[in-house]
Motif scaffolding. Structure first.
Motif, PDB file in Angstrom:
ATOM      1  N   GLY A  46       0.839  -1.198   0.000  1.00  0.00           N
ATOM      2  CA  GLY A  46       0.000   0.000   0.000  1.00  0.00           C
ATOM      3  C   GLY A  46       0.869   1.240   0.000  1.00  0.00           C
ATOM      4  N   ASP A  47       0.640   2.124   0.991  1.00  0.00           N
ATOM      5  CA  ASP A  47       1.433   3.346   1.116  1.00  0.00           C
ATOM      6  C   ASP A  47       2.635   3.172   2.039  1.00  0.00           C
ATOM      7  OD1 ASP A  47      -0.272   4.717  -0.560  1.00  0.00           O
ATOM      8  OD2 ASP A  47      -1.573   5.391   1.071  1.00  0.00           O
ATOM      9  N   ALA A  48       2.857   1.965   2.541  1.00  0.00           N
ATOM     10  CA  ALA A  48       3.946   1.731   3.494  1.00  0.00           C
ATOM     11  C   ALA A  48       5.199   1.227   2.771  1.00  0.00           C
ATOM     12  CB  ALA A  48       3.514   0.724   4.550  1.00  0.00           C
ATOM     13  N   LEU A  49       6.344   1.711   3.227  1.00  0.00           N
ATOM     14  CA  LEU A  49       7.636   1.325   2.660  1.00  0.00           C
ATOM     15  C   LEU A  49       8.566   0.927   3.797  1.00  0.00           C
ATOM     16  CD1 LEU A  49       9.835   1.322   0.347  1.00  0.00           C
ATOM     17  CD2 LEU A  49      10.278   3.688   1.014  1.00  0.00           C
ATOM     18  N   ALA A 109      11.242   2.362   8.217  1.00  0.00           N
ATOM     19  CA  ALA A 109       9.897   2.226   7.661  1.00  0.00           C
ATOM     20  C   ALA A 109       9.233   3.586   7.550  1.00  0.00           C
ATOM     21  CB  ALA A 109       9.043   1.299   8.533  1.00  0.00           C
ATOM     22  N   ALA A 110       8.456   3.759   6.495  1.00  0.00           N
ATOM     23  CA  ALA A 110       7.680   4.975   6.280  1.00  0.00           C
ATOM     24  C   ALA A 110       6.255   4.577   5.932  1.00  0.00           C
ATOM     25  CB  ALA A 110       8.280   5.810   5.160  1.00  0.00           C
ATOM     26  N   ALA A 111       5.299   5.185   6.621  1.00  0.00           N
ATOM     27  CA  ALA A 111       3.889   4.898   6.382  1.00  0.00           C
ATOM     28  C   ALA A 111       3.091   6.175   6.619  1.00  0.00           C
ATOM     29  CB  ALA A 111       3.405   3.771   7.296  1.00  0.00           C
ATOM     30  N   ALA A 112       1.777   6.071   6.476  1.00  0.00           N
ATOM     31  CA  ALA A 112       0.927   7.247   6.635  1.00  0.00           C
ATOM     32  C   ALA A 112       1.069   7.856   8.026  1.00  0.00           C
ATOM     33  CB  ALA A 112      -0.521   6.870   6.361  1.00  0.00           C
ATOM     34  N   GLY A 113       1.369   7.038   9.034  1.00  0.00           N
ATOM     35  CA  GLY A 113       1.488   7.536  10.398  1.00  0.00           C
ATOM     36  C   GLY A 113       2.822   8.163  10.737  1.00  0.00           C
ATOM     37  N   GLY A 114       3.781   8.092   9.820  1.00  0.00           N
ATOM     38  CA  GLY A 114       5.087   8.680  10.091  1.00  0.00           C
ATOM     39  C   GLY A 114       6.220   7.721   9.754  1.00  0.00           C
ATOM     40  N   PHE A 115       7.353   7.911  10.423  1.00  0.00           N
ATOM     41  CA  PHE A 115       8.558   7.151  10.128  1.00  0.00           C
ATOM     42  C   PHE A 115       9.015   6.370  11.352  1.00  0.00           C
ATOM     43  CE2 PHE A 115       8.542  10.988   7.521  1.00  0.00           C
ATOM     44  CZ  PHE A 115       8.754  10.465   6.252  1.00  0.00           C
ATOM     45  N   ARG A 116       9.812   5.313  11.083  1.00  0.00           N
ATOM     46  CA  ARG A 116      10.448   4.541  12.145  1.00  0.00           C
ATOM     47  C   ARG A 116      11.844   4.161  11.690  1.00  0.00           C
ATOM     48  NH1 ARG A 116      11.320  -0.590  12.355  1.00  0.00           N
ATOM     49  NH2 ARG A 116       9.766  -1.088  10.760  1.00  0.00           N
ATOM     50  N   GLY A 117      12.807   4.223  12.628  1.00  0.00           N
ATOM     51  CA  GLY A 117      14.171   3.859  12.283  1.00  0.00           C
ATOM     52  C   GLY A 117      14.981   5.059  11.814  1.00  0.00           C
ATOM     53  N   GLN A 118      16.179   4.800  11.334  1.00  0.00           N
ATOM     54  CA  GLN A 118      17.087   5.867  10.925  1.00  0.00           C
ATOM     55  C   GLN A 118      17.644   5.596   9.534  1.00  0.00           C
ATOM     56  OE1 GLN A 118      20.064   5.993  14.025  1.00  0.00           O
ATOM     57  NE2 GLN A 118      18.792   7.299  15.317  1.00  0.00           N
ATOM     58  N   ILE A 119      18.061   6.686   8.890  1.00  0.00           N
ATOM     59  CA  ILE A 119      18.739   6.619   7.595  1.00  0.00           C
ATOM     60  C   ILE A 119      20.013   7.438   7.693  1.00  0.00           C
ATOM     61  CG2 ILE A 119      18.664   7.337   5.186  1.00  0.00           C
ATOM     62  CD1 ILE A 119      15.806   6.653   5.040  1.00  0.00           C
ATOM     63  N   GLY A 120      21.102   6.878   7.236  1.00  0.00           N
ATOM     64  CA  GLY A 120      22.367   7.596   7.210  1.00  0.00           C
ATOM     65  C   GLY A 120      22.825   7.827   5.784  1.00  0.00           C
ATOM     66  N   ALA A 176      22.748  12.198   9.289  1.00  0.00           N
ATOM     67  CA  ALA A 176      22.034  11.142  10.008  1.00  0.00           C
ATOM     68  C   ALA A 176      20.614  11.627  10.264  1.00  0.00           C
ATOM     69  CB  ALA A 176      22.728  10.806  11.319  1.00  0.00           C
ATOM     70  N   LEU A 177      19.612  10.929   9.701  1.00  0.00           N
ATOM     71  CA  LEU A 177      18.218  11.324   9.811  1.00  0.00           C
ATOM     72  C   LEU A 177      17.452  10.362  10.711  1.00  0.00           C
ATOM     73  CD1 LEU A 177      17.489  12.126   6.059  1.00  0.00           C
ATOM     74  CD2 LEU A 177      17.708  13.796   7.912  1.00  0.00           C
ATOM     75  N   ALA A 178      16.611  10.920  11.579  1.00  0.00           N
ATOM     76  CA  ALA A 178      15.771  10.132  12.477  1.00  0.00           C
ATOM     77  C   ALA A 178      14.372  10.738  12.494  1.00  0.00           C
ATOM     78  CB  ALA A 178      16.369  10.109  13.886  1.00  0.00           C
ATOM     79  N   PRO A 179      13.349   9.941  12.839  1.00  0.00           N
ATOM     80  CA  PRO A 179      11.978  10.454  12.858  1.00  0.00           C
ATOM     81  C   PRO A 179      11.804  11.613  13.840  1.00  0.00           C
ATOM     82  CG  PRO A 179      11.990   8.064  12.937  1.00  0.00           C
ATOM     83  CD  PRO A 179      13.396   8.494  13.152  1.00  0.00           C
ATOM     84  N   GLN A 180      11.046  12.606  13.397  1.00  0.00           N
ATOM     85  CA  GLN A 180      10.666  13.738  14.238  1.00  0.00           C
ATOM     86  C   GLN A 180       9.240  14.112  13.836  1.00  0.00           C
ATOM     87  OE1 GLN A 180      12.171  18.091  14.057  1.00  0.00           O
ATOM     88  NE2 GLN A 180      13.594  17.089  15.447  1.00  0.00           N
ATOM     89  N   GLY A 181       8.278  13.501  14.508  1.00  0.00           N
ATOM     90  CA  GLY A 181       6.890  13.693  14.106  1.00  0.00           C
ATOM     91  C   GLY A 181       6.635  13.028  12.768  1.00  0.00           C
ATOM     92  N   GLU A 182       6.088  13.783  11.828  1.00  0.00           N
ATOM     93  CA  GLU A 182       5.780  13.238  10.508  1.00  0.00           C
ATOM     94  C   GLU A 182       6.863  13.561   9.493  1.00  0.00           C
ATOM     95  OE1 GLU A 182       1.934  14.539   9.355  1.00  0.00           O
ATOM     96  OE2 GLU A 182       0.889  13.358  10.892  1.00  0.00           O
ATOM     97  N   ARG A 183       8.061  13.810   9.962  1.00  0.00           N
ATOM     98  CA  ARG A 183       9.164  14.105   9.056  1.00  0.00           C
ATOM     99  C   ARG A 183      10.446  13.468   9.583  1.00  0.00           C
ATOM    100  NH1 ARG A 183      10.622  20.458  10.438  1.00  0.00           N
ATOM    101  NH2 ARG A 183      11.058  20.115  12.656  1.00  0.00           N
ATOM    102  N   LEU A 184      11.494  13.527   8.767  1.00  0.00           N
ATOM    103  CA  LEU A 184      12.814  13.088   9.178  1.00  0.00           C
ATOM    104  C   LEU A 184      13.682  14.317   9.401  1.00  0.00           C
ATOM    105  CD1 LEU A 184      13.421  10.225   6.589  1.00  0.00           C
ATOM    106  CD2 LEU A 184      12.937   9.948   9.027  1.00  0.00           C
ATOM    107  N   ALA A 185      14.510  14.281  10.420  1.00  0.00           N
ATOM    108  CA  ALA A 185      15.371  15.423  10.709  1.00  0.00           C
ATOM    109  C   ALA A 185      16.701  14.913  11.253  1.00  0.00           C
ATOM    110  CB  ALA A 185      14.708  16.358  11.720  1.00  0.00           C
TER     111      ALA A 185
END
Length: 249
Positions: free
Chosen positions: A101-104, A142-153, A176-185
């Motif tokens: 669906g919309d989840a990655l 993971a990225a879905a309609a509810g936001g993000f989980r985990g980190q990306i470097g 180094a990006l980590a979830p911050q609400g509905e965005r990555l920062a």
């Protein structure tokens, strides 16, 4: 009746054979359709289920050799699960991508991308040429309609930016990006190069933002220092604060 049954069975076998041996070129057509023609799989070989080719943009400014395998079991459950494997002699791309669906979801993913690929994602009104290679890593993201989980470097090696005829070497840039609400920062810094970078980056689904201080080093040519001064507000310590917000196309 017997002839009708045999005809149905024959058609079913043909459909099944096409599904099993569907050419990898169909992946190129599908990717071109969903990306509005911006991304292509060039020189695709094999089948949809197990194939190889080169991911690139339609203009041919960058290419990323890749091999893939699709998990048919997961597909039966409604998830497109693709395992990436590097071509012979390469270390990436590798890892697994799950789309439902919309989840990655990304697992154990490592991808080396030409920096030119990032430039092609920016709005056309930002005329930049980028050099070097960006290594993206995601152990469990993971990225879905509810936001993000985990980190990306991300590490940008041999980073180089050319704009308005002025070339700037940035050395190695780390993010180094980590979830911050509905965005990555996350924080962005660099080592080496003509300019020191220290700031933050935010990425949402369709936009991005940068808030950073850029400080020219002794190795920076005079045109570089002048160009930086025109980008933002002096911080009183020899640097310039630059803020940018924009949409990703």
């Amino acid at each position: 009746m017997k002839a009708t049954v045999l005809g149905i069975v024959a058609c079913a076998l043909l459909v099944a054979a096409f599904a099993v041996f569907a050419p990898a070129t169909l992946v190129d057509r599908r990717l071109a359709a969903v990306s509005g023609g911006k991304l292509r799989v060039l020189a695709a070989e094999g089948t949809v289920w197990r194939g190889r080719g080169a991911l690139g943009d339609a203009a041919g400014t960058w290419r990323l050799p890749v091999a893939w395998t699709v998990d048919a079991t997961a597909l039966a459950r409604g998830t497109l699960a693709v395992a990436l494997a590097p071509p012979a002699g390469a270390a990436s791309p590798r890892g697994r991508i799950d789309v439902a669906g919309d989840a990655l979801a990304l697992r154990d993913a490592v991808v080396d991308v030409p920096a030119a690929a990032l430039a092609s994602a920016l709005p056309a009104r930002i005329p930049l040429a980028l050099g070097g290679t960006i290594t993206l890593t995601a152990a469990d993201f993971a990225a879905a309609a509810g936001g993000f989980r985990g980190q990306i470097g991300a590490r940008w090696r041999d980073a180089r930016v050319v704009a308005a005829g002025i070339a700037v070497n940035l050395g190695a840039v780390d993010l180094a990006l980590a979830p911050q609400g509905e965005r990555l920062a996350g924080r962005v810094t660099n080592a080496g190069g003509d300019v020191r970078i220290d700031g933050t980056v935010t990425i949402a689904r369709d936009s991005a933002g940068i808030d950073a201080t850029l400080t020219p080093q002794s190795s920076a040519a005079e045109p570089v220092a002048r160009a930086l001064a025109a980008l933002g507000t002096p911080d009183g310590a020899g640097g310039v604060r630059v803020t940018w917000r924009g949409a990703l196309r």
